[in-house]
Design an enzyme around this catalytic site. Sequence first.
Site, short mmCIF file in Angstrom:
data_model
loop_
_atom_site.label_atom_id
_atom_site.label_comp_id
_atom_site.label_asym_id
_atom_site.label_seq_id
_atom_site.Cartn_x
_atom_site.Cartn_y
_atom_site.Cartn_z
N GLY A 32 -14.40 1.77 -14.00
CA GLY A 32 -14.78 2.45 -15.23
C GLY A 32 -16.02 3.31 -15.07
N GLY B 17 -13.48 5.76 -8.70
CA GLY B 17 -12.12 6.05 -8.24
C GLY B 17 -11.81 7.54 -8.36
CE1 TYR C 37 -10.07 -3.92 -4.99
CE2 TYR C 37 -12.17 -3.78 -3.87
CZ TYR C 37 -11.32 -4.46 -4.70
OH TYR C 37 -11.68 -5.66 -5.26
CB VAL C 38 -13.20 1.05 -7.58
CG1 VAL C 38 -14.53 0.86 -8.29
CG2 VAL C 38 -13.05 2.49 -7.09
CD GLU D 288 -2.17 -3.23 -3.01
OE1 GLU D 288 -1.65 -3.48 -1.89
OE2 GLU D 288 -2.49 -2.08 -3.34
CE1 TYR E 171 -4.65 6.36 -8.12
CE2 TYR E 171 -2.58 5.16 -8.03
CZ TYR E 171 -3.89 5.32 -7.62
OH TYR E 171 -4.43 4.45 -6.71
#
Length: 168
Positions: free
Chosen positions: A97, A101, A90-91, A24, A135
């Site tokens: 993929g 998540g 967080y992954v 981030e 999302y």
Amino acid sequence: MIREAVPTDVPAILAMIGELAAYERVPEAAQATEPQLHEALFGAQPAAFALIAEADEAAGVGGAPVGFALWFRNFSTWTGTHGVYLEDLYVRPEARGGGHGKALLAALAQVCVARGYERFEWSVLDWNEPSIGFYRSIGARPMDGWSVFRLTGEELHDLADTSRVNAA
């Protein structure tokens, strides 16, 4: 596999919080310590809860933590019910993929449904298009017309100094 975090997960969660902060673009913002995180998650009065995504042992990773979701309960005066606020999801890049998540979010949706919570909310940075797309793909929608406000540091202390309430 998704499971509830246990005290021995604290170092891995803290490491992933640091990785998330770097992703981030604010690595210096991750200042929590292991004792603080341990107290918040496993103390006498937990302030937050966490789920862990583990790598599939068949994938040769041996069940190592590859992601986490840290959440706490919130409350809606409109519905009169609690909800879940997802503080961090967080992954790790090497596990993205793989469905971790989505599995973490589904597990938290299950918490909401099982407990009668009517809201599951979180924030996402405006520039984080991969996450926003993800999302949206699961049916989440932005709360248009709402902005997040935050008080920290000097401004927080300045406002607290104006309080007439004795908050002991």
